[in-house]
Design an enzyme around this catalytic site. Structure first.
Site, PDB file in Angstrom:
ATOM      1  N   ALA A  38      52.541  29.532  25.936  1.00 29.72           N
ATOM      2  CA  ALA A  38      52.895  29.751  24.518  1.00 29.72           C
ATOM      3  C   ALA A  38      54.374  29.463  24.285  1.00 29.72           C
ATOM      4  O   ALA A  38      54.751  28.861  23.272  1.00 29.72           O
ATOM      5  CB  ALA A  38      52.559  31.187  24.123  1.00 29.72           C
ATOM      6  N   VAL A  39      55.219  29.870  25.238  1.00 28.92           N
ATOM      7  CA  VAL A  39      56.663  29.627  25.086  1.00 28.92           C
ATOM      8  C   VAL A  39      56.935  28.123  25.088  1.00 28.92           C
ATOM      9  O   VAL A  39      57.615  27.589  24.201  1.00 28.92           O
ATOM     10  CB  VAL A  39      57.457  30.323  26.235  1.00 28.92           C
ATOM     11  CG1 VAL A  39      58.915  29.860  26.254  1.00 28.92           C
ATOM     12  CG2 VAL A  39      57.382  31.840  26.100  1.00 28.92           C
TER      13      VAL A  39
ATOM     14  N   ASP B 111      51.282  47.660  34.519  1.00 30.82           N
ATOM     15  CA  ASP B 111      51.465  49.114  34.416  1.00 30.82           C
ATOM     16  C   ASP B 111      51.425  49.664  32.984  1.00 30.82           C
ATOM     17  O   ASP B 111      51.203  50.855  32.793  1.00 30.82           O
ATOM     18  CB  ASP B 111      52.814  49.525  35.044  1.00 30.82           C
ATOM     19  CG  ASP B 111      52.903  49.144  36.515  1.00 30.82           C
ATOM     20  OD1 ASP B 111      51.843  48.992  37.144  1.00 30.82           O
ATOM     21  OD2 ASP B 111      54.028  49.007  37.027  1.00 30.82           O
TER      22      ASP B 111
ATOM     23  N   ARG C 260      30.595  53.576  42.592  1.00 35.06           N
ATOM     24  CA  ARG C 260      29.620  54.553  42.057  1.00 35.06           C
ATOM     25  C   ARG C 260      28.252  54.369  42.721  1.00 35.06           C
ATOM     26  O   ARG C 260      27.574  55.357  43.046  1.00 35.06           O
ATOM     27  CB  ARG C 260      29.502  54.361  40.536  1.00 35.06           C
ATOM     28  CG  ARG C 260      28.446  55.218  39.871  1.00 35.06           C
ATOM     29  CD  ARG C 260      28.377  54.898  38.387  1.00 35.06           C
ATOM     30  NE  ARG C 260      29.451  55.532  37.633  1.00 35.06           N
ATOM     31  CZ  ARG C 260      29.432  56.785  37.194  1.00 35.06           C
ATOM     32  NH1 ARG C 260      28.370  57.545  37.427  1.00 35.06           N
ATOM     33  NH2 ARG C 260      30.431  57.293  36.523  1.00 35.06           N
TER      34      ARG C 260
ATOM     35  N   ARG D 139      28.329  61.127  47.778  1.00 37.65           N
ATOM     36  CA  ARG D 139      29.700  61.223  48.273  1.00 37.65           C
ATOM     37  C   ARG D 139      30.695  61.494  47.137  1.00 37.65           C
ATOM     38  O   ARG D 139      30.437  61.147  45.981  1.00 37.65           O
ATOM     39  CB  ARG D 139      30.105  59.917  48.964  1.00 37.65           C
ATOM     40  CG  ARG D 139      29.511  59.802  50.339  1.00 37.65           C
ATOM     41  CD  ARG D 139      29.871  58.486  50.971  1.00 37.65           C
ATOM     42  NE  ARG D 139      29.309  58.417  52.312  1.00 37.65           N
ATOM     43  CZ  ARG D 139      29.267  57.322  53.040  1.00 37.65           C
ATOM     44  NH1 ARG D 139      29.745  56.192  52.567  1.00 37.65           N
ATOM     45  NH2 ARG D 139      28.748  57.341  54.248  1.00 37.65           N
TER      46      ARG D 139
ATOM     47  N   ARG E 150      52.582  52.366  39.375  1.00 35.22           N
ATOM     48  CA  ARG E 150      53.922  52.867  39.752  1.00 35.22           C
ATOM     49  C   ARG E 150      54.057  54.323  39.316  1.00 35.22           C
ATOM     50  O   ARG E 150      53.284  55.149  39.790  1.00 35.22           O
ATOM     51  CB  ARG E 150      55.018  52.001  39.124  1.00 35.22           C
ATOM     52  CG  ARG E 150      56.330  52.099  39.888  1.00 35.22           C
ATOM     53  CD  ARG E 150      57.377  51.181  39.305  1.00 35.22           C
ATOM     54  NE  ARG E 150      57.127  49.785  39.583  1.00 35.22           N
ATOM     55  CZ  ARG E 150      57.455  49.167  40.710  1.00 35.22           C
ATOM     56  NH1 ARG E 150      58.047  49.821  41.668  1.00 35.22           N
ATOM     57  NH2 ARG E 150      57.203  47.902  40.876  1.00 35.22           N
TER      58      ARG E 150
ATOM     59  N   GLU F  89      34.765  61.649  37.148  1.00 39.36           N
ATOM     60  CA  GLU F  89      34.740  63.114  37.010  1.00 39.36           C
ATOM     61  C   GLU F  89      36.116  63.659  36.621  1.00 39.36           C
ATOM     62  O   GLU F  89      36.232  64.579  35.819  1.00 39.36           O
ATOM     63  CB  GLU F  89      34.350  63.686  38.383  1.00 39.36           C
ATOM     64  CG  GLU F  89      34.012  65.155  38.390  1.00 39.36           C
ATOM     65  CD  GLU F  89      32.623  65.405  37.839  1.00 39.36           C
ATOM     66  OE1 GLU F  89      31.830  64.459  37.753  1.00 39.36           O
ATOM     67  OE2 GLU F  89      32.353  66.555  37.466  1.00 39.36           O
TER      68      GLU F  89
ATOM     69  N   HIS G  86      46.381  45.789  45.436  1.00 39.35           N
ATOM     70  CA  HIS G  86      46.731  44.535  44.747  1.00 39.35           C
ATOM     71  C   HIS G  86      45.524  43.783  44.191  1.00 39.35           C
ATOM     72  O   HIS G  86      45.708  42.820  43.431  1.00 39.35           O
ATOM     73  CB  HIS G  86      47.543  43.626  45.676  1.00 39.35           C
ATOM     74  CG  HIS G  86      48.931  44.138  45.901  1.00 39.35           C
ATOM     75  ND1 HIS G  86      49.229  45.067  46.863  1.00 39.35           N
ATOM     76  CD2 HIS G  86      50.102  43.881  45.260  1.00 39.35           C
ATOM     77  CE1 HIS G  86      50.528  45.347  46.822  1.00 39.35           C
ATOM     78  NE2 HIS G  86      51.074  44.639  45.856  1.00 39.35           N
ATOM     79  N   LEU G  87      44.319  44.194  44.561  1.00 42.05           N
ATOM     80  CA  LEU G  87      43.128  43.552  43.962  1.00 42.05           C
ATOM     81  C   LEU G  87      43.206  43.579  42.442  1.00 42.05           C
ATOM     82  O   LEU G  87      42.700  42.678  41.769  1.00 42.05           O
ATOM     83  CB  LEU G  87      41.872  44.334  44.362  1.00 42.05           C
ATOM     84  CG  LEU G  87      41.103  43.894  45.580  1.00 42.05           C
ATOM     85  CD1 LEU G  87      39.915  44.806  45.781  1.00 42.05           C
ATOM     86  CD2 LEU G  87      40.621  42.451  45.379  1.00 42.05           C
TER      87      LEU G  87
HETATM   88  O1  F6P Z   1      54.595  46.908  38.613  1.00 39.72           O
HETATM   89  C1  F6P Z   1      53.379  46.386  39.033  1.00 39.72           C
HETATM   90  C2  F6P Z   1      52.981  46.984  40.361  1.00 39.72           C
HETATM   91  O2  F6P Z   1      51.764  46.402  40.757  1.00 39.72           O
HETATM   92  C3  F6P Z   1      52.912  48.511  40.401  1.00 39.72           C
HETATM   93  O3  F6P Z   1      51.722  49.014  39.840  1.00 39.72           O
HETATM   94  C4  F6P Z   1      53.048  48.765  41.876  1.00 39.72           C
HETATM   95  O4  F6P Z   1      53.562  50.061  42.118  1.00 39.72           O
HETATM   96  C5  F6P Z   1      54.017  47.702  42.311  1.00 39.72           C
HETATM   97  O5  F6P Z   1      53.960  46.670  41.335  1.00 39.72           O
HETATM   98  C6  F6P Z   1      53.757  47.111  43.658  1.00 39.72           C
HETATM   99  O6  F6P Z   1      54.739  46.169  43.903  1.00 39.72           O
HETATM  100  P1  F6P Z   1      54.725  45.123  45.100  1.00 39.72           P
HETATM  101  O7  F6P Z   1      53.569  44.190  44.883  1.00 39.72           O
HETATM  102  O8  F6P Z   1      56.025  44.451  45.020  1.00 39.72           O
HETATM  103  O9  F6P Z   1      54.526  45.943  46.325  1.00 39.72           O
END
Ligand code: F6P
Length: 327
Positions: free
Chosen positions: A26-27, A132, A159, A167, A176, A192, A257-258
């Site tokens: 877009a930029v 976040d 689930r 479980r 974060r 829950e 990170h998924l």
């Molecule tokens: O700010 C995005 C974020 O994925 C946070 O949720 C997480 O705490 C952090 O970055 C993880 O950072 P890195 O991938 O640098 O370990």
């Protein structure tokens, strides 16, 4: 729209977020449509320091709107935190005759931009790109919706196993120091309970809640834990409650990170397109030192200082609702 700005640069910085590519697109295309020359800075502020700056044409951003990550690459720059690093970055911009910069990122990115703007005369406008959703001045940040969708999909799968084996799962999500991802994931997946950093939910309350559900013969449960919760992550909390919840077979999953990668949702693509477009128009309108956001579906502007310092409040009503609906 008359402006002295002729050459504009764009970078992505901090953690990657799905939708960043749509914002870059877009930029580049908005700027090109205004006959500006556009430059992509690779690896965020690191690339700015090193002069890793390249001309981008309209077609360079073709076929990226649907891709996660960022074609410009990203980094968390330690060097940009130093006065020498920022001076080197400024010199790189001067060497390329850059008049203004769009920075796409989160808290750390805007903290850097704020410092840079106090020292040098190159206007910057920010686009909130972080899963976040923790930036004041925007209802949503780019990547949040996709990230929650990914986490909810993971919860649906967990689930199945929780139900089949009776479980109790503690599932940790990112965010974060904020609980927006956790809260929305919990509501969207019918968990829950949810533990977030902003609200002091006691472990006793959680144990009590789970005892009550066991009494109702609910033998499987899902609890979402935000990574920044004060009592620790999902593994630490599971260990704390284990002795009091012997009736449950307790397991822990960390989504990690998924939830940061993958194709952006349609909402994130639309949001990123709107914010990237507005960022260029804002610069051309003489605005600087602020973040473009979305409030009540409308474009809004918030000074960097406020966006990073003011706390974005969690809707505690939603937290209570999540518990009510999980009965
Ligand atoms: O700010 C995005 C974020 O994925 C946070 O949720 C997480 O705490 C952090 O970055 C993880 O950072 P890195 O991938 O640098 O370990």
């Amino acid at each position: 729209m008359s402006s002295d700005i002729k050459r504009i640069a764009v970078l992505t910085s901090g953690g990657d977020a799905p939708g960043m590519n749509a914002a870059v697109r877009a930029v580049v295309r908005t700027a090109s449509s205004l006959d500006l020359h556009v430059y992509g800075i690779r690896r965020g502020y690191e690339g700015m320091i090193e002069g890793d700056i390249h001309r981008m044409e309209k077609r360079d951003v073709g076929n990226i709107i649907h891709r996660g990550g960022t074609i410009l690459k990203t980094a968390r720059s330690e060097r940009f935190k130093t006065a020498e690093g920022r001076k080197a970055a400024y010199e790189s911009l001067l060497a390329h005759d850059i008049d203004a910069v769009v920075v796409i990122g989160g808290n750390g990115t805007f903290t850097g931009a704020l410092k840079f703007e106090k020292e040098f005369d190159i206007p910057m406008v920010g686009v909130p790109g972080t899963i976040d959703n923790d930036l004041f001045g925007t209802d949503y940040t780019i990547g949040f919706d996709t990230s929650v969708n990914t986490a909810v999909e993971a919860m649906d799968r967990i689930r199945d196993t929780a139900d089949s084996h009776n479980r109790l799962f503690f599932v940790e999500v990112m965010g974060r120091n904020s609980g927006f991802i956790a809260l929305n994931t919990a509501i969207g997946s019918g968990a829950e309970s949810v533990l977030i950093p902003e609200v002091d939910t006691s472990i006793d309350h959680l144990v009590d809640l789970l005892h009550k559900s066991a009494k109702r013969n609910k033998l499987f449960s899902l609890v979402v834990v935000a990574e920044g919760h004060k009592a620790g992550g999902a593994a630490a909390i599971a260990e704390k409650v284990r002795p009091q919840l012997e009736m449950f077979d307790i397991k822990v999953t960390i989504i990690g990170h998924l939830q940061r990668g993958g194709a952006p949702s349609s909402s994130d693509r639309v949001l990123a397109s709107r914010l990237g477009h507005s960022a260029v128009l804002a610069l051309m309108d003489g605005k600087k030192n602020l973040m473009v956001g979305i409030k009540n579906h409308n474009i809004s502007f918030t000074p960097f200082a406020k966006a990073i310092k003011n706390e974005k409040l969690i809707n505690e009503g939603l937290l209570r609702m999540a518990e009510t609906l999980a009965i």
